[in-house]
Design a protein around this motif. Structure first.
Motif, PDB file in Angstrom:
ATOM      1  N   GLN A 298       0.823  -1.206   0.000  1.00 26.10           N
ATOM      2  CA  GLN A 298       0.000   0.000   0.000  1.00 26.10           C
ATOM      3  C   GLN A 298       0.864   1.266   0.000  1.00 26.10           C
ATOM      4  OE1 GLN A 298      -3.135  -0.061   2.959  1.00 26.10           O
ATOM      5  NE2 GLN A 298      -3.657  -2.181   2.474  1.00 26.10           N
ATOM      6  N   LYS A 299       1.956   1.240   0.747  1.00 28.94           N
ATOM      7  CA  LYS A 299       2.854   2.408   0.781  1.00 28.94           C
ATOM      8  C   LYS A 299       3.431   2.675  -0.602  1.00 28.94           C
ATOM      9  CE  LYS A 299       4.310   2.954   5.498  1.00 28.94           C
ATOM     10  NZ  LYS A 299       5.395   3.096   6.438  1.00 28.94           N
ATOM     11  N   SER A 300       3.838   1.620  -1.292  1.00 29.34           N
ATOM     12  CA  SER A 300       4.396   1.775  -2.643  1.00 29.34           C
ATOM     13  C   SER A 300       3.351   2.325  -3.595  1.00 29.34           C
ATOM     14  CB  SER A 300       4.916   0.440  -3.163  1.00 29.34           C
ATOM     15  OG  SER A 300       5.935  -0.057  -2.342  1.00 29.34           O
ATOM     16  N   TYR A 301       2.130   1.827  -3.471  1.00 32.59           N
ATOM     17  CA  TYR A 301       1.045   2.317  -4.318  1.00 32.59           C
ATOM     18  C   TYR A 301       0.832   3.815  -4.070  1.00 32.59           C
ATOM     19  CZ  TYR A 301      -3.480   2.688  -6.632  1.00 32.59           C
ATOM     20  OH  TYR A 301      -4.510   3.063  -7.462  1.00 32.59           O
ATOM     21  N   ALA A 302       0.821   4.188  -2.792  1.00 33.88           N
ATOM     22  CA  ALA A 302       0.631   5.593  -2.436  1.00 33.88           C
ATOM     23  C   ALA A 302       1.732   6.462  -3.049  1.00 33.88           C
ATOM     24  CB  ALA A 302       0.597   5.757  -0.920  1.00 33.88           C
ATOM     25  N   GLU A 303       2.978   5.998  -2.947  1.00 33.28           N
ATOM     26  CA  GLU A 303       4.098   6.764  -3.509  1.00 33.28           C
ATOM     27  C   GLU A 303       3.999   6.858  -5.029  1.00 33.28           C
ATOM     28  OE1 GLU A 303       7.532   4.682  -2.041  1.00 33.28           O
ATOM     29  OE2 GLU A 303       7.197   5.364   0.033  1.00 33.28           O
ATOM     30  N   GLN A 304       3.695   5.756  -5.689  1.00 35.59           N
ATOM     31  CA  GLN A 304       3.608   5.737  -7.143  1.00 35.59           C
ATOM     32  C   GLN A 304       2.512   6.664  -7.674  1.00 35.59           C
ATOM     33  OE1 GLN A 304       3.084   1.722  -8.531  1.00 35.59           O
ATOM     34  NE2 GLN A 304       5.109   1.062  -7.826  1.00 35.59           N
ATOM     35  N   HIS A 305       1.431   6.775  -6.922  1.00 41.17           N
ATOM     36  CA  HIS A 305       0.296   7.589  -7.371  1.00 41.17           C
ATOM     37  C   HIS A 305       0.224   8.944  -6.664  1.00 41.17           C
ATOM     38  CE1 HIS A 305      -0.803   3.563  -8.809  1.00 41.17           C
ATOM     39  NE2 HIS A 305      -1.450   4.223  -9.760  1.00 41.17           N
ATOM     40  N   GLN A 306       1.286   9.245  -5.934  1.00 45.79           N
ATOM     41  CA  GLN A 306       1.398  10.522  -5.221  1.00 45.79           C
ATOM     42  C   GLN A 306       0.151  10.794  -4.362  1.00 45.79           C
ATOM     43  OE1 GLN A 306       2.170  13.097  -8.548  1.00 45.79           O
ATOM     44  NE2 GLN A 306       4.352  12.597  -8.536  1.00 45.79           N
ATOM     45  N   LEU A 307      -0.191   9.765  -3.572  1.00 42.82           N
ATOM     46  CA  LEU A 307      -1.325   9.864  -2.664  1.00 42.82           C
ATOM     47  C   LEU A 307      -0.836   9.728  -1.231  1.00 42.82           C
ATOM     48  CD1 LEU A 307      -3.770   7.445  -4.531  1.00 42.82           C
ATOM     49  CD2 LEU A 307      -3.981   9.932  -4.395  1.00 42.82           C
TER      50      LEU A 307
END
Length: 180
Positions: free
Chosen positions: A124-133
């Motif tokens: 989830q952290k990686s997803y957040a970083e990738q999508h700038q969320l």
């Protein structure tokens, strides 16, 4: 041990098991009653409460074998009719086939999120970083999407869970599942 409580606890699982091995609903109901009777008559033989499920399903397997022996006297069964020779998928394997269609039936953003996190294993952290969320936003969206996915499964199937909350069995509800 109380036979009524045992029967109430395991009835749906036993019935689902019988349905995977017996075609006729009337035969399933008859065999379910036979299993209840055998369980009642042999309740004194169980020594460990933690083995009740295995004990019941052993009775069920033997009852099914007896059913086919009795039904098949005088005729030869072919390999397709011998259910015990066929590999039986567990509940997780069967429900996994519904996962992708159910995820794809979610709104596009939620489907993409769950695909990345649940199917592809992206943190989830990686997803957040990738999508700038914001990480907490992603956690919230994942929780909401999982709830929607769970509702899709619940609309389609009666889910049985073990003491840890893991799905142990399921029974399809009447009618067809709606993936969309």
């Amino acid at each position: 041990m109380n036979i009524e409580l045992i029967y109430k606890t395991y009835k749906n699982q036993l019935k689902a098991f019988l349905h995977t091995n017996i075609n006729s609903p009337a035969d399933v109901d008859d065999l379910l009653q036979e299993i209840l009777l055998k369980s009642y008559q042999n309740l004194h033989t169980i020594k460990d409460n933690s083995s009740i499920s295995a004990w019941l399903f052993q009775i069920a397997r033997r009852t099914i074998i007896d059913f086919y022996r009795q039904k098949g006297r005088g005729r030869q069964l072919d390999g397709d009719e011998l259910w015990y020779q066929q590999e039986q998928p567990d509940a997780h394997s069967q429900l996994a086939q519904c996962l992708s269609p159910f995820i794809q039936s979610l709104p596009l953003k939620d489907a993409e999120l769950l695909t990345q996190i649940e199917i592809n294993g992206l943190a989830q952290k990686s997803y957040a970083e990738q999508h700038q969320l914001n990480y907490s936003t992603v956690k919230s969206r994942v929780k909401k999407a999982r709830e929607q996915l769970h509702k899709r499964f619940s609309d389609c199937c009666e889910l049985s869970v073990d003491v840890r909350g893991n799905i142990s069995d399921f029974t399809p509800k009447s009618g067809h599942c709606k993936n969309g």
